[in-house]
Structure formats: structure tokens, C-alpha cells
Design an enzyme around this catalytic site. Structure first.
Site, PDB file in Angstrom:
ATOM      1  N   ASP A 256       6.423   1.472 -11.542  1.00 13.75           N
ATOM      2  CA  ASP A 256       5.537   0.358 -11.162  1.00 13.75           C
ATOM      3  C   ASP A 256       6.190  -1.028 -11.222  1.00 13.75           C
ATOM      4  OD1 ASP A 256       3.598   2.325 -10.923  1.00 13.75           O
ATOM      5  OD2 ASP A 256       2.788   1.976 -12.918  1.00 13.75           O
TER       6      ASP A 256
ATOM      7  N   LYS B  22       0.927  -5.149  20.277  1.00 12.93           N
ATOM      8  CA  LYS B  22       1.277  -4.029  19.380  1.00 12.93           C
ATOM      9  C   LYS B  22       0.344  -2.850  19.663  1.00 12.93           C
ATOM     10  CE  LYS B  22       3.151  -6.636  15.532  1.00 12.93           C
ATOM     11  NZ  LYS B  22       3.106  -6.949  14.115  1.00 12.93           N
TER      12      LYS B  22
HETATM   13  O1  F6P Z   1       2.548   4.394 -13.940  1.00  9.50           O
HETATM   14  C1  F6P Z   1       3.112   5.243 -13.016  1.00  9.50           C
HETATM   15  C2  F6P Z   1       2.071   5.813 -12.091  1.00  9.50           C
HETATM   16  O2  F6P Z   1       2.720   6.662 -11.170  1.00  9.50           O
HETATM   17  C3  F6P Z   1       1.203   4.795 -11.365  1.00  9.50           C
HETATM   18  O3  F6P Z   1       1.843   4.238 -10.252  1.00  9.50           O
HETATM   19  C4  F6P Z   1      -0.018   5.620 -11.036  1.00  9.50           C
HETATM   20  O4  F6P Z   1      -1.146   4.783 -10.958  1.00  9.50           O
HETATM   21  C5  F6P Z   1      -0.135   6.549 -12.212  1.00  9.50           C
HETATM   22  O5  F6P Z   1       1.146   6.595 -12.825  1.00  9.50           O
HETATM   23  C6  F6P Z   1      -0.563   7.946 -11.877  1.00  9.50           C
HETATM   24  O6  F6P Z   1      -0.702   8.658 -13.064  1.00  9.50           O
HETATM   25  P1  F6P Z   1      -0.924  10.221 -13.155  1.00  9.50           P
HETATM   26  O7  F6P Z   1       0.376  10.890 -12.815  1.00  9.50           O
HETATM   27  O8  F6P Z   1      -1.326  10.450 -14.552  1.00  9.50           O
HETATM   28  O9  F6P Z   1      -1.963  10.559 -12.143  1.00  9.50           O
END
Ligand code: F6P
Length: 338
Positions: free
Chosen positions: A142, A228
Site C-alpha cells: 500500500d 476517445k
Molecule cells: O494491506 C495490504 C492489502 O492488500 C490492502 O491493499 C487490501 O485492502 C488488504 O490488504 C486486503 O486484505 P486481505 O488479504 O486480508 O483481504
């Protein structure tokens, strides 16, 4: 080849044993970081224990001694050999007491926590309550930790997202379609904005830039007028304009009957895969820095990067709420997507 190896650190307080764990959502590069921690420990004659399934492994005594050979052939692997979890039990005082008992059993008093916001916060509370020394490595796709320009796995995730969007563009063009593509990022728009620029999206919707549905409609009208015939709109999962990307697209569909719309959610594909060279090098540097920091008797810090320098950030700062999106980047995105 002549090997130039830095002298070993002087052991502060006779540290002999450390632990390493990966926690929260996995990210590409975590394995390379574990490898670096284990090997730097061995280089300095410290025993290193791998703690499995994040903080859960501390609570349930799921721990194994690692050596330089246990981490062979993983620098190029996605995921984490230590497994990961978001531990509910560690959120409770009782859970953390159990975790401390396990560390005492192994006589480990310092741990390297590789994970995102929640994991580093957990480490901070653990240190405050039980005096266990914690060094954090920002492992999350993130890119939402303060004080570091990059988190581990972000670069790889970004490239995965761009590759996927490129492929969707091929089919979008062939059918004259408008695609809404949702990317990960939790509350942060770093992946969306950078992938959007990199993949040439017409619009990027991120929580940091409140666009409003009317402006989006206006922008789509403009795109249509300017000739577009297909469009890519990248939506960060944290963007709440339309609650979720499906509601959002059906709203646009109602107001834009001329467009054929499709939605694609990239999802966990962004978390997997072999880490980019950038993430491997970053992980290796951060892992070594983390062990060096333990040897210097430091704690409560997260290892980060600013410019090309590895730096340290107090964990309390790092978890404050994500780094700001570069406003210049938003401007660049607006200009080049006309
Ligand atoms: O924090 C990493 C992340 O991949 C976020 O981008 C996403 O919101 C979340 O984890 C998803 O979590 P999980 O794998 O528990 O669904």
C-alpha cells in the site's frame, strides 16, 4: 572476485538471539527481507528464530531456528516462507502476555517485525508493555507508512497492476469499452495514481483527490467529444465516491448510455509474484539495517528509505497515517490524460 565485507558490529548488551516475523497482508520482497535478517544475524554470530504466522506464532510457540541455508533460494519468491496472519489474539493483553512467555522461553529479547501499519502498531504496543525490542520493516504493497518513500512490495505490485491494465486496454480498445479497474491500496491512492499514469488511464480516482461524480461525468463527456472511443478509469479501493466500483459503474452507465462499461477488480494478483529487483535490493538493505540497529541497541524504529539512503523512523511516526500523495503527480496525471 574480491569480497569486501564490512567489519562485524560490536555486540551491544551481548545480544545472542533475535526473532523475525512477517505479519498482515504479505508483500513481494518479504522473503528477501527475512533472508537478509537471518544472514546478517549469522554473520554477526547471533541466533535467529523464524516466528511463523505473524504474532500468532509467538502466541502458539510456532518458532524455528533459521540459518543462512534455511533461507536459500527465496530472494526471488513472492509471499513469505514464514507465513503471515492478522492476529486477533495479539490485540488482547492476554495474547501479548502469552507471546512474551514464548519469547522468554527462547530467551529472545529483540524481534524484527516485517509488515504494515497494524503490524508495526502491534509491535509498538508489545514493546511498551513488555520491553521486547522491536525493529520494523515496512512490508506492504500500500505504500502507506509515513517517513519512508517506499514500502516493500509496492514497486512489484505497481508493475503487476500496470501489466494487467495494459492487457485490459487491448480488449477495451477492441470493443470500444469503458473499463473501471479497481486496484488495492487500502486508504491510500499510491498504487492507483502511479499505475494510472504508467498505464495511461483517462481518469484516476483516489481518496486523496476528491473528484465528485459530476466532474467525472464531465470528464467522460469531454473524452467522448475529443474522439476517445475507449477509456480506462483506475479506481483505488479506498475511493468511496460510489461505495464500490460496481455501484459506481452502473451510475455512470445510466448517465452515459452510449458507453459500454465493464468492471475489473485486480485484487490479490497485486500481492503475489516474484519481487522486482528494486524490492529485492530494498529488502536486503532494510534487513541488514534492521539487524545492525538491534546490535546498536536501538528499538521502536522502522527502517525506511529517503532518496537513496536507508533511514530510521520512530514507529510512532511511521504509523501516523500514511505519506501524502505528491500533488505534482496529480497535476501530471490531469495534464497527460486529456
Ligand atoms: O494491506 C495490504 C492489502 O492488500 C490492502 O491493499 C487490501 O485492502 C488488504 O490488504 C486486503 O486484505 P486481505 O488479504 O486480508 O483481504
Amino acid at each position: 572476485m574480491v569480497k569486501f565485507v564490512q567489519p562485524k558490529q560490536k555486540l551491544a548488551n551481548k545480544i545472542k538471539k533475535i526473532g523475525v516475523l512477517t505479519s498482515g497482508g504479505d508483500s513481494p520482497g518479504m522473503n528477501a527481507a527475512v533472508r537478509a535478517v537471518v544472514r546478517c544475524a549469522e554473520f554477526n554470530k547471533i541466533e535467529c528464530f523464524g516466528i511463523y504466522k505473524g504474532f500468532d506464532g509467538l502466541i502458539s510457540d510456532n518458532i524455528n531456528k533459521l540459518n543462512a541455508r534455511s533461507v536459500k533460494n527465496i530472494v526471488n519468491k513472492g509471499g513469505t516462507i514464514l507465513k503471515s496472519a492478522r492476529s486477533n489474539e495479539f490485540r488482547s493483553k492476554e495474547g501479548r502476555i502469552k507471546a512474551k512467555e514464548t519469547l522468554d522461553k527462547y530467551q529472545i529479547d529483540s524481534i524484527v517485525v516485517i509488515g504494515g501499519n497494524g503490524s508495526l502498531e502491534g509491535g509498538k504496543i508489545f514493546e511498551e508493555e513488555h520491553g521486547v525490542k522491536v525493529i520494523g520493516i515496512p512490508g506492504t504493497i500500500d505504500n502507506d507508512l509515513e517517513g519512508t518513500t517506499f514500502t516493500l512490495g509496492y514497486d512489484t505490485a505497481l508493475n503487476t497492476a500496470v501489466e494487467a491494465i495494459d492487457k485490459i486496454r487491448d480488449t477495451a480498445i477492441s470493443h470500444n469499452r469503458l473499463f473501471f479497474i479497481e486496484v488495492m491500496g487500502k486508504g491510500s491512492g499510491h498504487i492507483a495514481l502511479n499505475a494510472g499514469i504508467g498505464a495511461g488511464a483517462e481518469e484516476v480516482l483516489i481518496p486523496e483527490k476528491k473528484m465528485g461524480i459530476d466532474r467525472l461525468l464531465k470528464s467522460l463527456k469531454h473524452s467522448e467529444k475529443s474522439g476517445k472511443s475507449s477509456s480506462i478509469i483506475v479506481v483505488s479501493e479506498g475511493e468511496k465516491i460510489g461505495d464500490n466500483v460496481f455501484k459506481f459503474s452502473s451510475y455512470i452507465e445510466k448517465n452515459f448510455p452510449s458507453y459500454e462499461i465493464r468492471v475489473s477488480i485486480l485484487g490479490h494478483i497485486q500481492r503475489g509474484g516474484s519481487p522486482s529487483c528494486f524490492d529485492r535490493v530494498l529488502a536486503s538493505r532494510m534487513g541488514v539495517y534492521a539487524v545492525d540497529s538491534i546490535l546498536k541497541n536501538k528499538s521502536k524504529i522502522m527502517v525506511g528509505i529517503k532518496g537513496d539512503k536507508i533511514i530510521e523512523v520512530p514507529i510512532s511516526e511511521a504509523i501516523k497515517g500514511g505519506q501524502d500523495i505528491d500533488r505534482d503527480l496529480i497535476r501530471v496525471c490531469d495534464i497527460i490524460s486529456i
